[in-house]
Motif scaffolding. Structure first.
Motif, mmCIF file in Angstrom:
data_model
loop_
_atom_site.group_PDB
_atom_site.id
_atom_site.type_symbol
_atom_site.label_atom_id
_atom_site.label_comp_id
_atom_site.label_asym_id
_atom_site.label_seq_id
_atom_site.Cartn_x
_atom_site.Cartn_y
_atom_site.Cartn_z
ATOM 1 N N ASN A 40 48.726 37.152 40.696
ATOM 2 C CA ASN A 40 49.417 36.607 39.516
ATOM 3 C C ASN A 40 50.632 35.784 39.926
ATOM 4 O O ASN A 40 50.899 34.706 39.374
ATOM 5 N N HIS A 46 48.496 45.351 26.274
ATOM 6 C CA HIS A 46 47.637 44.527 27.114
ATOM 7 C C HIS A 46 48.097 43.069 27.040
ATOM 8 O O HIS A 46 48.462 42.577 25.967
ATOM 9 N N PRO A 47 48.110 42.344 28.178
ATOM 10 C CA PRO A 47 48.562 40.946 28.173
ATOM 11 C C PRO A 47 47.869 40.067 27.142
ATOM 12 O O PRO A 47 48.446 39.098 26.659
ATOM 13 N N GLY A 56 45.546 42.352 42.932
ATOM 14 C CA GLY A 56 45.588 41.686 41.630
ATOM 15 C C GLY A 56 46.985 41.256 41.216
ATOM 16 O O GLY A 56 47.167 40.171 40.651
ATOM 17 N N ASN A 57 47.988 42.105 41.492
ATOM 18 C CA ASN A 57 49.359 41.764 41.100
ATOM 19 C C ASN A 57 49.882 40.553 41.851
ATOM 20 O O ASN A 57 50.494 39.645 41.257
ATOM 21 N N ASP A 110 53.207 47.129 36.539
ATOM 22 C CA ASP A 110 51.965 46.714 35.888
ATOM 23 C C ASP A 110 51.954 45.208 35.632
ATOM 24 O O ASP A 110 52.935 44.497 35.881
ATOM 25 N N GLU A 111 50.833 44.734 35.102
ATOM 26 C CA GLU A 111 50.654 43.308 34.868
ATOM 27 C C GLU A 111 51.655 42.770 33.857
ATOM 28 O O GLU A 111 52.168 41.654 34.000
ATOM 29 N N ASN A 112 51.959 43.565 32.825
ATOM 30 C CA ASN A 112 52.937 43.140 31.821
ATOM 31 C C ASN A 112 54.295 42.878 32.449
ATOM 32 O O ASN A 112 54.964 41.879 32.151
ATOM 33 N N GLY A 134 49.237 45.741 44.314
ATOM 34 C CA GLY A 134 48.367 46.300 43.297
ATOM 35 C C GLY A 134 46.934 46.480 43.751
ATOM 36 O O GLY A 134 46.581 46.209 44.906
ATOM 37 N N ASN A 165 54.225 39.671 34.611
ATOM 38 C CA ASN A 165 54.209 38.462 33.775
ATOM 39 C C ASN A 165 55.561 38.221 33.115
ATOM 40 O O ASN A 165 55.997 37.070 32.967
#
Length: 338
Positions: free
Chosen positions: A27, A302-303, A23-24, A74-76, A19, A79
């Protein structure tokens, strides 16, 4: 120190995985207390615990499968996969590797992003009436509209009917200017947005002019029988029991209905029972009707939305616990002396 390598990964996937500004991958590193490095298509994972290293590897392997049917990670998504791996439910993730439901106007695939969303899609496929109940951001309405568009394109139905109750969310809007359409547009805007994304503005308006797609307030559904149609009732928590009964009895031959809502966001006047809550109580065991309940895990916005929902749920549980404890305390105080 324990290490594990994952070889033969495509450069495209590695770029998606790491990412922007790594950033990814941070996480995943933070979630499992490991260090992750990449070189020439090989990812190396190292950490103090073999269990953490193996879980991080499983997470990356599952994300690689996700990337085959998604343009990005993506971040979602990260997670969600982390949560499923931690709960040892990674085998359930196979549900979200299915083909897309339909394509947007720009060619972007629309597909289930969580196991819950895929079960919701499967329920719509196999039942005549489906209640999709859950918190904001779980894709209840968006996926229902996608299923309706897909059914229309496959000629399984001849029209789509979308409706919402015209109830303000807390603030009174008063008398809006303009004709009838101008007055109801603010209430129906989320449905317009979803259809515009899937069909494009021109195609959407053409379908509207031909009567193939109808977007109407719930009050205008009375007296109709809808045959060969895919019907969606959105924000159903703001219906009264009488309105809900009226809507459900509009169903005609070869039609399907999806009812969506969040019972924690009722905007009806105080002491007025929600028609959605009423329907969930009395229609639970009827064949052909499915009640599907989303959880915070299915939130794909959004998280922070997921964290907000959890915070409100925690507060509600604490308030309910206090209410349960109060009668017991009063009973103890009033106990007669022996």
């Amino acid at each position: 120190m324990f290490e594990k390598s994952i070889p033969d990964l495509s450069i495209d996937f590695v770029l998606k995985l790491f990412g922007t500004l790594d950033g990814n991958i941070e996480n995943i590193e933070n979630a499992f207390s490991v260090s992750i490095a990449s070189r020439e298509g090989i990812i190396k994972i190292s950490g103090e615990s073999s269990n953490d290293v193996n879980m991080a590897a499983t997470c990356i392997e599952q994300l690689e499968r996700v990337s085959r049917t998604s343009e990005s990670i993506d971040e979602n998504t990260i997670n969600y996969v982390i949560t499923m791996v931690r709960e040892e439910k990674e085998n359930d993730l196979g549900a979200i590797y299915n083909d897309c439901i339909c394509l947007t106007n720009k060619g972007k695939p629309i597909k289930a992003k969580t196991v819950g969303q895929q079960k919701y899609v499967d329920a719509i496929n196999s039942n005549t009436i489906v209640f999709g109940v859950g918190p904001a951001g779980t894709g209840k309405t968006f996926l229902a509209v996608a299923m309706a568009v897909n059914a229309l394109k496959k000629k399984q139905v001849s029209k789509i009917v979308l409706t919402r109750p015209a109830v303000e969310a807390g603030e009174k809007l008063g008398f809006l200017p303009g004709d009838l359409q101008s007055k109801i547009d603010p209430y129906l805007r989320p449905l317009y947005d979803a259809l515009n994304e899937m069909l494009g503005n021109e195609s959407f308006h053409n379908c509207g002019e031909k009567g193939i797609i109808e977007i109407v307030p719930l009050a205008y559904m009375r007296g109709r029988t809808l045959d060969d149609a895919f019907i969606i009732l959105d924000e159903a928590q703001n219906t009264t029991p009488e309105q809900m009964k009226m809507f459900l009895t509009r169903l005609g031959n070869n039609s399907k209905a999806v009812v969506t809502g969040d019972i924690t966001q009722v905007d009806l006047p105080f002491l007025r029972k929600s028609g959605l809550v009423d329907a969930l109580e009395i229609l639970d065991d009827i064949k052909g009707i499915c009640i599907f309940k989303f959880t915070h895990k299915d939130v794909v916005r959004h998280p922070l939305v997921q964290k907000i929902i959890l915070a409100y749920e925690k507060r509600n549980r604490e308030q309910m616990q206090k209410k349960d404890e109060q009668p017991r305390r009063e009973s103890f105080r009033r106990r007669p002396k022996e």
